[in-house]
Design a protein around this motif. Structure first.
Motif, PDB file in Angstrom:
ATOM      1  N   ILE A 215       0.830  -1.203   0.000  1.00  0.00           N
ATOM      2  CA  ILE A 215       0.000   0.000   0.000  1.00  0.00           C
ATOM      3  C   ILE A 215       0.869   1.259   0.000  1.00  0.00           C
ATOM      4  N   ALA A 216       1.856   1.300   0.889  1.00  0.00           N
ATOM      5  CA  ALA A 216       2.734   2.464   0.958  1.00  0.00           C
ATOM      6  C   ALA A 216       3.533   2.621  -0.334  1.00  0.00           C
ATOM      7  N   GLY A 217       3.927   1.493  -0.938  1.00  0.00           N
ATOM      8  CA  GLY A 217       4.689   1.557  -2.184  1.00  0.00           C
ATOM      9  C   GLY A 217       3.886   2.149  -3.322  1.00  0.00           C
ATOM     10  N   VAL A 218       2.635   1.738  -3.443  1.00  0.00           N
ATOM     11  CA  VAL A 218       1.775   2.285  -4.501  1.00  0.00           C
ATOM     12  C   VAL A 218       1.572   3.782  -4.303  1.00  0.00           C
TER      13      VAL A 218
ATOM     14  N   LEU B 289       7.537  -0.477  -3.120  1.00  0.00           N
ATOM     15  CA  LEU B 289       6.640  -1.138  -4.060  1.00  0.00           C
ATOM     16  C   LEU B 289       7.128  -2.546  -4.405  1.00  0.00           C
ATOM     17  N   LEU B 290       8.386  -2.675  -4.826  1.00  0.00           N
ATOM     18  CA  LEU B 290       8.903  -3.989  -5.195  1.00  0.00           C
ATOM     19  C   LEU B 290       9.069  -4.886  -3.970  1.00  0.00           C
ATOM     20  N   GLY B 291       9.450  -4.277  -2.836  1.00  0.00           N
ATOM     21  CA  GLY B 291       9.532  -5.056  -1.605  1.00  0.00           C
ATOM     22  C   GLY B 291       8.171  -5.604  -1.213  1.00  0.00           C
ATOM     23  N   GLY B 292       7.126  -4.791  -1.397  1.00  0.00           N
ATOM     24  CA  GLY B 292       5.774  -5.248  -1.102  1.00  0.00           C
ATOM     25  C   GLY B 292       5.349  -6.375  -2.022  1.00  0.00           C
TER      26      GLY B 292
ATOM     27  N   PHE C 102      -3.091   3.481  10.973  1.00  0.00           N
ATOM     28  CA  PHE C 102      -2.025   4.354  11.464  1.00  0.00           C
ATOM     29  C   PHE C 102      -0.664   3.850  11.006  1.00  0.00           C
ATOM     30  N   VAL C 103      -0.418   2.537  11.133  1.00  0.00           N
ATOM     31  CA  VAL C 103       0.884   1.978  10.744  1.00  0.00           C
ATOM     32  C   VAL C 103       1.169   2.235   9.269  1.00  0.00           C
ATOM     33  N   VAL C 104       0.151   2.040   8.420  1.00  0.00           N
ATOM     34  CA  VAL C 104       0.355   2.182   6.976  1.00  0.00           C
ATOM     35  C   VAL C 104       0.485   3.643   6.567  1.00  0.00           C
ATOM     36  N   LEU C 105      -0.440   4.480   7.022  1.00  0.00           N
ATOM     37  CA  LEU C 105      -0.485   5.859   6.545  1.00  0.00           C
ATOM     38  C   LEU C 105       0.431   6.784   7.345  1.00  0.00           C
ATOM     39  N   PHE C 106       0.245   6.829   8.652  1.00  0.00           N
ATOM     40  CA  PHE C 106       1.011   7.778   9.469  1.00  0.00           C
ATOM     41  C   PHE C 106       2.402   7.244   9.813  1.00  0.00           C
ATOM     42  N   GLY C 107       2.489   5.969  10.165  1.00  0.00           N
ATOM     43  CA  GLY C 107       3.781   5.423  10.562  1.00  0.00           C
ATOM     44  C   GLY C 107       4.685   5.078   9.410  1.00  0.00           C
TER      45      GLY C 107
ATOM     46  N   ALA D 228       8.776   0.901   5.710  1.00  0.00           N
ATOM     47  CA  ALA D 228       7.810   1.093   4.707  1.00  0.00           C
ATOM     48  C   ALA D 228       6.593   0.420   5.086  1.00  0.00           C
TER      49      ALA D 228
END
Length: 317
Positions: A46-49, A195-198, A224-229, A317
């Motif tokens: 998600i963070a990679g995208v 992204l590639l790690g995900g 929180f972990v995905v967006l803020f952290g 990430a």
């Protein structure tokens, strides 16, 4: 000028706190049965995208630059496998088998690990002040893991193992992309790594298979972990570098273990005694001393020079 510097300091502090708080948030997820591998694969994907979309908007011409020659492409692959993925998995594993404050404090030993590794690679002995820093860091670690009872461990052997391994992984995470960060945009490098790690982690642990069943608190913690952290913490850190130096920003990383500790005490009613607080303070102080007083490892080849890049925590990430 002073207002901009204060803004940079505030941004760096905020980013570090977000990374720190993601540790206790992930601890809550593990208590609800979330698998470490699932958390890493889903949040990195998600963070990679999202980060890649931002990179395409801000620096579209630079997005493919790391893949245009074999050296950079090879270094990127090594960083993804042995830096980004390894650091993420080991840190959250340390949180899962122990607790967020201990894992974060032990991971904060990474600059000391870099000091030792750099001296080893340069085949020279650390200087006298470096030896003092290492000794202080080791004594602080001893206080954290024994709670002042020096003849016995106060945390489980697995928690100690994964916590120390997290420090080594964080050191590799910092050292491996040094050349890439000098030649390419940190935003682009991180976007590709996330992204590639995900995608790699998803191949290992598909996010759609046996997803965890979370209550409202768990959903909030995951968001929180995905967006803020991860995403916002990294962007805030990058923004801080427009106003303060990387050295100054690294000093403010001390708010990461502080944030993890405060939230764990408030949320999980974790009790930390005097020896543990002293040990954590010593570890943080040694890293600050390295940045302020200037004790550095002997010079090494650029490929292994230290470079600053943030995990999307814990520094996620």
């Amino acid at each position: 000028m002073q207002k901009k510097r204060l803004l940079g300091i505030g941004l760096a502090m905020f980013g570090a706190c977000l990374w720190g708080v993601s540790g206790p948030a992930s601890e809550l997820l593990f208590a609800q049965g979330v698998d470490v591998a699932w958390l890493i694969s889903s949040k990195m994907l998600i963070a990679g995208v999202l980060t890649m979309l931002l990179a395409l908007v801000k620096a579209p011409q630079a997005v493919m630059a790391p893949w245009r020659n074999r050296r950079d492409a090879g270094q990127m692959v090594i960083f993804i496998l042995f830096g980004m993925i390894t650091m993420q998995f080991i840190y959250f594993k340390a949180v899962a088998v122990g607790n967020a404050p201990t894992a974060t404090i032990l991971q904060y030993l990474a600059p000391v690990v870099i000091l030792v590794l750099s001296a080893f690679m340069a085949r020279t002995l650390p200087r006298r002040q470096d030896v003092l820093i290492i000794a202080l860091a080791m004594f602080g670690t001893l206080m954290v893991v024994t709670k002042g009872h020096l003849t016995q461990l106060a945390i489980g052997p697995r928690a100690l193992f994964w916590g120390l391994l997290a420090a080594l992984a964080a050191a590799m995470y910092t050292m491996l992309p040094a050349g890439l960060l000098r030649r390419h945009s940190p935003l682009v490098v991180t976007a590709w790594a996330q992204l590639l790690g995900g995608l790699v982690m998803t191949a290992y642990r598909p996010v759609w298979q046996n997803p965890p069943h979370l209550d409202r608190t768990g959903i909030a913690a995951y968001a929180f972990v995905v967006l803020f952290g991860t995403l916002i913490a990294y962007l805030v850190y990058l923004a801080s570098l427009q106003y303060i130096s990387a050295t100054a920003a690294s000093l403010l990383d001390a708010f990461e273990p502080l944030g993890a500790t405060v939230v764990s005490v408030l949320m999980f009613h974790l009790h930390l005694g005097g020896p543990e607080l002293l040990g954590g303070a010593l570890i943080i102080a040694t890293v600050c001393l390295m940045a302020v007083a200037g004790p550095k490892a002997p010079k090494v080849k650029p490929a292994v020079a230290t470079a600053k890049i943030k995990k999307s925590r814990r520094r996620p990430a």
